[in-house]
Design a protein around this motif. Structure first.
Motif: not given
Length: 193
Positions: A22-27, A152-157
């Motif tokens: 789970v993560g954004l691009p570049g994580a 902004r759209r990412f929902e952290e676990p």
């Protein structure tokens, strides 16, 4: 003693695991996915590896990305049923996506582990730029505005997800997570229970 119960198998192995990165691009998801696949003998499924040759650098590719991910999830579920662990390198920005995959893994008799790779914006942008420069034609174009919007759209676990605790109920209008997942990923085939 219940004589109808099957005796334990001598070759009993622990249930295979589905690892959700789970993560954004570049994580660092793909780097970790490669490491886990090599170290633990997991099947690594990374949509970008297929998306770019099939659809080019269009991020959503007119909805075809969702079709590709559905086929990959179907493959993951089949591998889990055969006893092979899988790492999904999808990003999985929404809690609903992660919950559906956790439920599908349980239905396939597998354990599920959610691994979150947080990344600070400046580090993320630097990694994206470096990857773009080093792997020309092997990455998607991403602007700073894109990245900020995605953050902004990412929902952290939350702790429940990371600890593998009980699943939430499916969203309103859905009786099961499998039904929700089949709508989210139209090519998904849920075999078995």
């Amino acid at each position: 003693m219940d004589e109808s119960a099957e005796p334990p198998r001598e070759d009993a192995r622990p249930a295979p695991a589905l690892v959700l990165l789970v993560g954004l691009p570049g994580a660092g998801k793909t780097t970790l996915a490669r490491r886990l696949a090599a170290a633990d003998g997991l099947l690594r499924l990374t949509p970008d590896d297929w998306h770019l040759p099939l659809f080019g650098t269009s991020l959503r590719a007119e909805g075809r990305r969702d079709l590709l991910e559905g086929l990959m999830i179907t493959t993951a579920l089949r591998a889990l049923r055969l006893g092979t662990g899988v790492v999904l390198d999808f990003g999985l920005w929404s809690r609903d996506e992660r919950s559906a995959l956790r439920a599908l893994a349980a239905g396939a008799g597998a354990r599920c582990r959610v691994v979150h790779l947080p990344v600070e914006l400046d580090v993320q942008l630097e990694r994206i730029e470096r990857r773009r420069a080093e792997a020309v034609g092997e990455t998607f174009p991403m602007t700073r505005a894109d990245v900020v919007g995605w953050r902004r759209r990412f929902e952290e676990p939350d702790e429940d997800e990371l600890a593998g605790r009980a699943l939430p109920a499916p969203p309103p209008g859905w009786a099961t997570w499998a039904g929700w997942a089949a709508d989210r990923w139209p090519t998904l085939e849920v075999d078995g229970p």
